[in-house]
Scaffold this active site. Structure first.
Site, PDB file in Angstrom:
ATOM      1  N   ASN A   1      44.873  37.212  39.432  1.00 52.98           N
ATOM      2  CA  ASN A   1      44.794  36.080  38.497  1.00 52.98           C
ATOM      3  C   ASN A   1      44.080  36.574  37.239  1.00 52.98           C
ATOM      4  O   ASN A   1      42.868  36.753  37.249  1.00 52.98           O
ATOM      5  CB  ASN A   1      44.017  34.928  39.163  1.00 52.98           C
ATOM      6  CG  ASN A   1      43.765  33.785  38.208  1.00 52.98           C
ATOM      7  OD1 ASN A   1      44.377  33.689  37.146  1.00 52.98           O
ATOM      8  ND2 ASN A   1      42.836  32.909  38.577  1.00 52.98           N
TER       9      ASN A   1
ATOM     10  N   LYS B   1      43.573  35.137  34.469  1.00 48.13           N
ATOM     11  CA  LYS B   1      42.864  34.099  33.700  1.00 48.13           C
ATOM     12  C   LYS B   1      43.182  34.247  32.206  1.00 48.13           C
ATOM     13  O   LYS B   1      44.291  34.637  31.867  1.00 48.13           O
ATOM     14  CB  LYS B   1      41.361  34.135  34.003  1.00 48.13           C
ATOM     15  CG  LYS B   1      41.112  34.074  35.523  1.00 48.13           C
ATOM     16  CD  LYS B   1      39.714  33.758  35.924  1.00 48.13           C
ATOM     17  CE  LYS B   1      39.618  33.771  37.448  1.00 48.13           C
ATOM     18  NZ  LYS B   1      38.309  33.426  37.956  1.00 48.13           N
TER      19      LYS B   1
ATOM     20  N   HIS C   1      43.193  25.379  41.083  1.00 45.80           N
ATOM     21  CA  HIS C   1      42.140  26.392  40.941  1.00 45.80           C
ATOM     22  C   HIS C   1      40.827  25.693  40.600  1.00 45.80           C
ATOM     23  O   HIS C   1      40.807  24.717  39.847  1.00 45.80           O
ATOM     24  CB  HIS C   1      42.520  27.392  39.844  1.00 45.80           C
ATOM     25  CG  HIS C   1      41.613  28.591  39.842  1.00 45.80           C
ATOM     26  ND1 HIS C   1      40.370  28.566  39.268  1.00 45.80           N
ATOM     27  CD2 HIS C   1      41.764  29.832  40.369  1.00 45.80           C
ATOM     28  CE1 HIS C   1      39.792  29.744  39.441  1.00 45.80           C
ATOM     29  NE2 HIS C   1      40.619  30.538  40.108  1.00 45.80           N
TER      30      HIS C   1
ATOM     31  N   GLU D   1      38.496  26.312  38.642  1.00 47.98           N
ATOM     32  CA  GLU D   1      38.184  26.193  37.206  1.00 47.98           C
ATOM     33  C   GLU D   1      38.935  25.014  36.591  1.00 47.98           C
ATOM     34  O   GLU D   1      38.428  24.340  35.699  1.00 47.98           O
ATOM     35  CB  GLU D   1      38.511  27.516  36.489  1.00 47.98           C
ATOM     36  CG  GLU D   1      37.476  28.592  36.832  1.00 47.98           C
ATOM     37  CD  GLU D   1      37.973  30.024  36.735  1.00 47.98           C
ATOM     38  OE1 GLU D   1      39.041  30.276  36.143  1.00 47.98           O
ATOM     39  OE2 GLU D   1      37.269  30.907  37.279  1.00 47.98           O
TER      40      GLU D   1
ATOM     41  N   GLU E   1      38.799  29.502  48.237  1.00 45.22           N
ATOM     42  CA  GLU E   1      37.934  30.126  47.238  1.00 45.22           C
ATOM     43  C   GLU E   1      36.655  29.307  47.104  1.00 45.22           C
ATOM     44  O   GLU E   1      36.641  28.282  46.405  1.00 45.22           O
ATOM     45  CB  GLU E   1      38.619  30.134  45.869  1.00 45.22           C
ATOM     46  CG  GLU E   1      39.889  30.923  45.806  1.00 45.22           C
ATOM     47  CD  GLU E   1      40.152  31.369  44.371  1.00 45.22           C
ATOM     48  OE1 GLU E   1      40.149  32.571  44.134  1.00 45.22           O
ATOM     49  OE2 GLU E   1      40.332  30.502  43.493  1.00 45.22           O
TER      50      GLU E   1
ATOM     51  N   GLY F   1      34.094  34.305  40.296  1.00 41.12           N
ATOM     52  CA  GLY F   1      33.590  34.840  39.029  1.00 41.12           C
ATOM     53  C   GLY F   1      32.090  35.041  38.990  1.00 41.12           C
ATOM     54  O   GLY F   1      31.521  35.253  37.926  1.00 41.12           O
TER      55      GLY F   1
ATOM     56  N   SER G   1      35.269  36.786  43.933  1.00 41.64           N
ATOM     57  CA  SER G   1      34.605  38.077  43.748  1.00 41.64           C
ATOM     58  C   SER G   1      35.060  39.157  44.732  1.00 41.64           C
ATOM     59  O   SER G   1      34.254  39.943  45.232  1.00 41.64           O
ATOM     60  CB  SER G   1      33.083  37.903  43.777  1.00 41.64           C
ATOM     61  OG  SER G   1      32.678  37.042  42.728  1.00 41.64           O
TER      62      SER G   1
HETATM   63  P1  PGA Z   1      37.080  36.313  40.805  1.00 44.99           P
HETATM   64  O1  PGA Z   1      38.138  35.143  40.590  1.00 44.99           O
HETATM   65  O2  PGA Z   1      37.744  37.356  41.663  1.00 44.99           O
HETATM   66  O3  PGA Z   1      36.784  36.818  39.417  1.00 44.99           O
HETATM   67  O4  PGA Z   1      35.900  35.716  41.475  1.00 44.99           O
HETATM   68  C1  PGA Z   1      38.837  34.634  41.672  1.00 44.99           C
HETATM   69  C2  PGA Z   1      39.867  33.653  41.193  1.00 44.99           C
HETATM   70  O5  PGA Z   1      40.747  33.957  40.437  1.00 44.99           O
HETATM   71  O6  PGA Z   1      39.826  32.509  41.553  1.00 44.99           O
END
Ligand code: PGA
Length: 248
Positions: free
Chosen positions: A9, A11, A96, A98, A168, A174, A209
């Site tokens: 992903n 982002k 997601h 976010e 997640e 993140g 992560s």
């Molecule tokens: P990350 O993101 O690996 O940077 O923690 C995970 C995600 O895309 O949800």
């Protein structure tokens, strides 16, 4: 038993040139003969056509990070599931953390997006997870199961079982903090139990992560069938290394 899935992903990162470079390095480094693991990359919308072209000769699939719950109309700034299919997408993230947090997406909206995606022929990756406060309050399984139930209620159990679910934990996305393999497995096995018989071969991913140094142990858990990788997917060598740990 399962075909594993490793998702990158991306982002909101990078220029078109950077996106194409990253995609080309992945296409070169990924073993096209690998039947056990599928790699999928999720660029920002605007880079999808260029990235799709860059990986066209490889086995790498393309996904999008979000989708509108509507199929067409006066929805300024939105992108429909049909448009994503038209640009070569196979997958789309829905719910997601976010987007739930920063764009106020409710579980009902997530369910509508899930249905729109599946109706257009995309495979939704339904993201679920608890906040730190919810984990500390021992509400993890309750929160995750309610997020899944909201989609099951609207889309039907059978349709949820033929999609992909990504657990997640919000506190791990993140942040550099990862759930321990045991913590992740406990939630994955609760999700598997919630889906029942129909969900025995549903792909369940872990995200939050994931890096090459922690991926092997996570992927070794019986109910973890792959990963949803954010930050570490922006670096070709690191992401390929993570993907290869699933192969092992
Ligand atoms: P990350 O993101 O690996 O940077 O923690 C995970 C995600 O895309 O949800």
């Amino acid at each position: 038993m399962f075909k594993s899935l490793i998702v990158g992903n991306w982002k909101m990162h990078g220029t078109a040139e950077e996106a194409v470079n990253l995609a080309s390095q992945l296409a070169e480094g990924w073993n096209a003969g690998n039947d056990a693991v599928e790699m999928a990359i999720f660029p920002p919308f605007i880079h999808i056509p260029a990235v799709a072209a860059a990986v066209a000769k490889s086995t790498i699939s393309i996904g999008a990070q979000n989708v509108s719950e509507y199929s067409a109309g006066a929805y300024t700034g939105e992108t429909s599931a049909e448009m994503l299919v038209d640009q070569g997408c196979k997958y789309v993230l829905v719910g997601h953390s976010e987007r739930r947090a920063m764009h106020n997406e409710s579980s009902e909206t997530v369910a509508e997006k899930f249905i729109a995606a599946q109706s257009a022929g995309l495979i939704p990756i339904l993201c679920v997870g608890e906040s730190l406060q919810q984990r500390q309050g021992n509400q993890t399984v309750e929160v995750v199961s309610a997020q899944i139930a909201a989609v099951v209620e609207r889309a039907g159990l059978h349709n949820v079982c033929r999609a992909v679910i990504a657990y997640e934990p919000v506190w791990a996305v993140g942040t550099g903090e990862t759930a321990t393999p045991n913590q992740a497995q406990q939630v994955h096995s609760a999700i598997r139990a919630q889906l029942g018989e129909a969900g025995q071969s549903t792909q369940l991913l872990y995200g939050g992560s994931v890096k090459a140094e922690n991926a092997a142990e996570l992927f070794a858990q019986p109910d973890i069938n792959g990963g949803l990788v954010g930050g570490a997917s922006l670096e070709a060598v690191e992401f390929l290394n993570i993907a290869k740990l699933i192969e092992a």
